[in-house]
Scaffold this motif. Structure first.
Motif, mmCIF file in Angstrom:
data_model
loop_
_atom_site.group_PDB
_atom_site.id
_atom_site.type_symbol
_atom_site.label_atom_id
_atom_site.label_comp_id
_atom_site.label_asym_id
_atom_site.label_seq_id
_atom_site.Cartn_x
_atom_site.Cartn_y
_atom_site.Cartn_z
ATOM 1 N N HIS A 295 0.517 -0.944 0.049
ATOM 2 C CA HIS A 295 -0.153 -0.157 0.189
ATOM 3 C C HIS A 295 0.465 1.472 -0.390
ATOM 4 C CE1 HIS A 295 0.888 0.989 4.318
ATOM 5 N NE2 HIS A 295 0.473 -0.159 4.223
ATOM 6 N N ASN A 296 0.312 2.026 -0.722
ATOM 7 C CA ASN A 296 1.107 3.556 -0.217
ATOM 8 C C ASN A 296 0.910 4.084 0.950
ATOM 9 O OD1 ASN A 296 0.735 3.549 -2.899
ATOM 10 N ND2 ASN A 296 -0.685 5.777 -2.802
ATOM 11 N N GLU A 297 2.550 4.549 1.980
ATOM 12 C CA GLU A 297 2.460 5.089 3.140
ATOM 13 C C GLU A 297 2.005 6.365 3.370
ATOM 14 O OE1 GLU A 297 2.537 4.726 5.920
ATOM 15 O OE2 GLU A 297 3.024 2.269 6.549
ATOM 16 N N VAL A 298 2.556 6.791 4.225
ATOM 17 C CA VAL A 298 2.137 8.555 4.641
ATOM 18 C C VAL A 298 2.664 9.493 3.706
ATOM 19 C CG1 VAL A 298 1.761 10.230 6.569
ATOM 20 C CG2 VAL A 298 1.534 7.794 6.924
ATOM 21 N N ALA A 299 3.759 9.489 3.826
ATOM 22 C CA ALA A 299 4.533 10.190 2.289
ATOM 23 C C ALA A 299 4.273 10.220 1.283
ATOM 24 C CB ALA A 299 6.169 10.556 2.981
ATOM 25 N N PRO A 300 4.548 10.984 0.843
ATOM 26 C CA PRO A 300 4.684 11.138 -1.107
ATOM 27 C C PRO A 300 5.585 10.461 -1.266
ATOM 28 C CG PRO A 300 3.670 12.912 -0.047
ATOM 29 C CD PRO A 300 4.153 12.442 1.146
ATOM 30 N N GLY A 301 5.455 9.529 -2.422
ATOM 31 C CA GLY A 301 6.581 8.676 -2.834
ATOM 32 C C GLY A 301 6.662 7.688 -1.498
ATOM 33 N N GLN A 302 6.212 7.168 -0.701
ATOM 34 C CA GLN A 302 6.403 6.626 0.254
ATOM 35 C C GLN A 302 6.105 5.090 0.270
ATOM 36 O OE1 GLN A 302 6.163 6.940 4.527
ATOM 37 N NE2 GLN A 302 7.710 5.750 4.985
ATOM 38 N N TYR A 303 6.421 3.459 0.284
ATOM 39 C CA TYR A 303 5.237 2.698 0.248
ATOM 40 C C TYR A 303 5.867 1.998 0.972
ATOM 41 C CZ TYR A 303 4.663 5.129 -4.255
ATOM 42 O OH TYR A 303 4.507 6.189 -5.129
ATOM 43 N N GLU A 304 4.509 0.326 1.329
ATOM 44 C CA GLU A 304 4.842 -0.080 1.761
ATOM 45 C C GLU A 304 4.964 -2.119 2.032
ATOM 46 O OE1 GLU A 304 2.588 -2.045 6.004
ATOM 47 O OE2 GLU A 304 3.802 0.095 6.885
ATOM 48 N N ILE A 305 5.697 -2.670 1.395
ATOM 49 C CA ILE A 305 5.878 -4.143 1.951
ATOM 50 C C ILE A 305 5.370 -5.052 3.307
ATOM 51 C CG2 ILE A 305 7.885 -4.842 1.242
ATOM 52 C CD1 ILE A 305 7.410 -6.352 -0.993
ATOM 53 N N ALA A 306 4.579 -5.904 3.190
ATOM 54 C CA ALA A 306 4.457 -6.687 4.632
ATOM 55 C C ALA A 306 4.081 -8.222 4.271
ATOM 56 C CB ALA A 306 3.863 -6.358 5.588
ATOM 57 N N PRO A 307 5.009 -9.329 4.762
ATOM 58 C CA PRO A 307 4.946 -10.722 4.922
ATOM 59 C C PRO A 307 4.141 -11.162 6.133
ATOM 60 C CG PRO A 307 7.150 -10.155 5.539
ATOM 61 C CD PRO A 307 6.378 -8.660 5.535
ATOM 62 N N THR A 308 3.694 -12.573 5.557
ATOM 63 C CA THR A 308 2.954 -12.985 7.370
ATOM 64 C C THR A 308 4.146 -12.829 8.041
ATOM 65 O OG1 THR A 308 2.880 -15.237 5.548
ATOM 66 C CG2 THR A 308 1.024 -13.419 5.406
ATOM 67 N N PHE A 309 3.725 -13.617 9.306
ATOM 68 C CA PHE A 309 4.255 -14.527 9.842
ATOM 69 C C PHE A 309 5.643 -15.799 9.473
ATOM 70 C CE2 PHE A 309 2.017 -11.468 12.156
ATOM 71 C CZ PHE A 309 2.949 -11.062 13.661
ATOM 72 N N GLU A 310 6.976 -16.099 10.316
ATOM 73 C CA GLU A 310 7.029 -16.890 9.673
ATOM 74 C C GLU A 310 8.336 -16.956 10.542
ATOM 75 O OE1 GLU A 310 8.882 -17.414 5.543
ATOM 76 O OE2 GLU A 310 8.891 -15.453 6.072
ATOM 77 N N THR A 311 9.127 -18.704 11.369
ATOM 78 C CA THR A 311 10.331 -18.209 12.070
ATOM 79 C C THR A 311 10.375 -17.516 12.383
ATOM 80 O OG1 THR A 311 9.472 -21.046 11.488
ATOM 81 C CG2 THR A 311 11.557 -20.065 12.725
ATOM 82 N N ALA A 312 11.185 -17.483 13.639
ATOM 83 C CA ALA A 312 12.374 -15.619 13.285
ATOM 84 C C ALA A 312 13.084 -16.010 12.483
ATOM 85 C CB ALA A 312 12.483 -15.867 14.471
ATOM 86 N N ASN A 313 13.725 -16.831 12.350
ATOM 87 C CA ASN A 313 15.232 -17.226 11.696
ATOM 88 C C ASN A 313 14.497 -16.806 10.139
ATOM 89 O OD1 ASN A 313 18.035 -17.865 10.824
ATOM 90 N ND2 ASN A 313 17.525 -19.785 10.186
ATOM 91 N N ILE A 314 13.774 -17.603 9.548
ATOM 92 C CA ILE A 314 13.255 -17.509 8.313
ATOM 93 C C ILE A 314 12.873 -16.825 7.928
ATOM 94 C CG2 ILE A 314 11.964 -18.103 6.497
ATOM 95 C CD1 ILE A 314 12.344 -21.382 7.495
#
Length: 732
Positions: A295-314
């Protein structure tokens, strides 16, 4: 003219990129479920290619943490090699994470001479399990001298091998730990794995006390790290030496429109950006990274990507791959991806919200409060263990996210302040307050929301709100550590989190085993648990705060409570090598004293180097770009006034303007000279140098920037040598 040319190229090429995207849209696209994990030597692939007994033994190493049997390494290596070459690989590399904050790789060919004038593909068990990069060329903080070069990479079987695809190449990447000849950790992975062992051991003791350890072999911490970033048109990026060298703008006047209208956040994603996101996601899917949100983040030109949960090492390995992929894919669409915490002054910076939880290998989330939370004593034990850990070790937790770049972000509108506190929400806070009095007998329910329109459903309401200003917030069935910086590795703060919580679980388990006995009745156990939790809450409730962390009143209240407020990196970093931290890491075998000290040294040197690079880059840009442009504008203005007055027109107003501008140029030159002279300071003692840079050089840098930004809004646009914030943020 450089800025003007870059601006024109960016504007001209935008339609060309859109045309290219339209052309790509007509090409057949593989379904996501067909490509997910295609470039991963996953357990499913191993099961198909390995003999059954070999596969079972390897899975016990992966899932149960049993030591790898080197006798089976040759068989695994042969299967991995066959899979890799079938997918086009010609080389392999031990992919590791040295203390540079980045990843490292040395490629070796899978092809070797057969002794008969031909070539064969080969990967031995020794090649798979052990590598030997030059340890003296990576940061070691004194663990290695320049003449002591030997270091080892050791295969981490718990993180799957994967393929890295380039323009005309495929490389087999084998995740590894990186240690010295003396077995000291020189990387981020090794202490993370040790911390996971530590928390698993202590959490299993808690499960055994409650009788819920049946069928459970191991406890894992899980991580889902959201990644924020900026996208800049590459033509504009390369016209900004500060972005190229420092990943952030050292100069730049605020544009008339920034993020005031709050119209970018969650807005419609620009077509070129969406195409870039889609291609980056597809590459991440291929290596098995379960990205879910964009999605678009707060600032112009700023974006976000997020994965689902995984074991911490991976998850931490995947987080490094996400950052690398974002940067690698961006040029294909005419972008450069910026991961710095604060690329633009006055606008939201970028973080890496670290969502952390604890789960059994049977899939039970130990931080899930469930419906009648006040009766879930096991959950309350884990919750109070976290509260105790964060209160006792708030300083080292703060130090885990300390960097020169994150200093620009902490405490601003998009990030929590440096005071570490915990947000629990209404429901858990109410239960904690009940426990502080001795017994909890109710759980607040969220109920439902009636939206007032017949066509809209009644929706369930959570039992508590969220708090964006909290550095460490409970968000349903996990804690969100919001203070981690966007360019940082996720491994280090998770190593700290695992270790401090392991210590609290150890203390709680010891007390419960002592007080309740090995064969305690449920009633006796519950009484013992309630008594212990009451003590913990009353001792450590000061760290709980559900209000606005930005307010001055909270800062005053936090000081009264005795909470540490380590405002800068320089205040926080020495905590890492303090006696308390060394004892903590040593007790749980996460880091020895030399390893702890080396990290503090490396982080401090990085801080110094970053500030020196930035200050020297400011001087260079000021002398060679900004001052010449200001003088050119000054000359043009003077010539225009002279020509106009020669024609008999009064120019007293313009003369006043010129005089004021000359004063600004002189002020800029004086500030430039002051910074240049201050840059000459060097001292052999790192902390002294770092403090000097923070206290003496940074104010000079800030002053020089103010002077330059005041010139930018007056100098003619065709003369100003740098693309403006307006160009950088809004040309898409």
């Amino acid at each position: 003219m450089i800025a003007q040319e870059a601006r024109e190229l960016a504007i001209t090429n935008a339609p060309a990129w859109r045309d290219r995207l339209l052309e790509r849209n007509h090409q057949p696209i593989e379904r996501v479920d067909e490509i997910f994990g295609k470039d991963v030597f996953s357990q499913r692939t191993m099961q198909q290619r390995l003999p059954k007994d070999i596969f079972k033994r390897l899975v016990r190493t992966i899932d149960l943490g049993e030591r790898l049997d080197l006798q089976i390494a040759d068989v695994i290596a042969a299967a991995m090699k066959d899979w890799a070459i079938e997918n086009g690989a010609t080389h392999y590399t031990h992919w590791f994470q040295p203390l540079t904050g980045l990843t490292a790789e040395k490629h070796d060919s899978l092809v070797t001479p057969d002794g008969k004038g031909g070539m064969i593909f080969s990967l031995s068990g020794a090649d798979l399990t052990l590598g030997e990069p030059d340890a003296s060329s990576f940061p070691s903080g004194g663990l290695r001298a320049t003449f002591e070069a030997r270091g080892y990479t050791a295969w981490d079987a718990s993180s799957p091998a994967f393929l890295m695809r380039g323009e005309n190449n495929v490389t087999l990447c084998i995740p590894t730990a990186f240690v010295s000849w003396t077995a000291d950790s020189l990387d981020q992975k090794t202490p993370l794995l040790r911390s996971m062992d530590a928390i698993s051991k202590q959490a299993m003791r808690i499960l055994k006390i409650f009788g819920t350890d049946v069928g459970v072999s191991r406890v894992f911490t899980t991580v889902g790290a959201e990644q924020e970033y900026f996208l800049i048109d590459r033509h504009l990026y390369y016209a900004r030496p500060d972005l190229v060298t420092c990943d952030r703008t050292l100069f730049g006047a605020a544009p008339p429109k920034g993020q005031q209208l709050e119209d970018h956040y969650f807005g419609s994603i620009p077509p070129r950006v969406l195409a870039y996101m889609t291609e980056a996601e597809r590459e991440l899917y291929r290596v098995g990274i379960p990205v879910k949100t964009r999605h678009n983040e707060v600032a112009p030109g700023q974006y976000e990507i997020a994965p689902t949960f995984e074991t911490a090492n991976i998850a931490c390995d995947h987080q490094m791959l996400i950052m690398e992929t974002l940067k690698r894919v961006a040029p294909r669409f005419g972008f450069v991806a910026i991961l710095h915490e604060k690329p633009f002054a006055g606008l939201n910076g970028s973080g890496k919200h670290n969502n952390w939880s604890i789960c059994t290998d049977t899939g039970v989330n130990l931080l899930d409060p469930q419906d009648e939370t006040h009766t879930n004593m096991q959950f309350l034990v884990f919750l109070c263990a976290v509260i105790r850990a964060v209160d006792l070790h708030a300083d080292v937790l703060r130090a885990s996210i300390a960097s020169a770049s994150n200093d620009h972000r902490l405490g601003a509108n998009e990030a929590p302040p440096a005071i570490i506190s915990i947000f629990l929400g209404d429901m858990l806070t109410d239960i904690v307050e009940q426990l502080a009095k001795g017994k909890a007998d109710r759980t607040i329910k969220g109920g439902e929301l009636n939206l007032g329109a017949l066509s809209l459903p009644q929706i369930p309401r959570h039992s508590g709100d969220r708090n964006r200003t909290s550095p460490f917030a409970f968000t349903g069935n996990k804690f969100e550590f919001r203070a981690v910086g966007s360019s940082a590795t996720a491994a280090w703060p998770n190593t700290i989190l695992n270790t401090i919580v392991a210590e609290s679980l150890d203390e709680i388990a010891t007390e419960l085993e002592k007080a309740a006995g090995k064969a305690a009745t449920p009633a006796k156990l519950e009484t013992t648990v309630r008594k212990l939790l009451k003590e913990i809450i009353n001792q450590h409730r000061r760290v709980i705060f559900n209000g606005d962390n930005y307010t001055e009143s909270w800062h005053q209240e936090a000081e009264k409570r005795g909470l540490p407020n380590l405002r800068s990196c320089i205040e926080a970093l020495p905590i890492i090598s303090g006696k308390k931290s060394i004892a903590l890491f040593k007790k749980y075998k996460v880091l020895n004293e030399a390893e702890v000290t080396s990290r503090a040294t490396i982080f401090l040197h990085r801080y110094i180097d970053q500030l020196l690079i930035e200050s020297e880059q400011m001087v260079l840009m000021g002398r060679t770009m900004i001052l010449p442009a200001a003088l050119a504008h000054q000359a043009q203005l003077a010539n225009a006034i002279g020509s106009t007055e020669a024609a008999g027109v009064d120019c007293s107003d313009l003369r006043a303007t010129l005089s004021a501008f000359v004063g600004k140029v002189q002020g800029f030159n004086a500030a430039l000279t002051a910074l240049q002279e201050a840059d000459n300071f060097r001292d052999g003692e790192s902390l002294k140098t770092a403090k000097y840079l923070r206290e003496s050089v940074m104010p000079l840098m800030d002053n020089l920037r103010r002077q330059a930004d005041a010139l930018e809004v007056e100098v003619a646009a065709d003369i100003w040598p740098l693309p403006s914030y307006r160009d950088l943020l809004f040309i898409k």
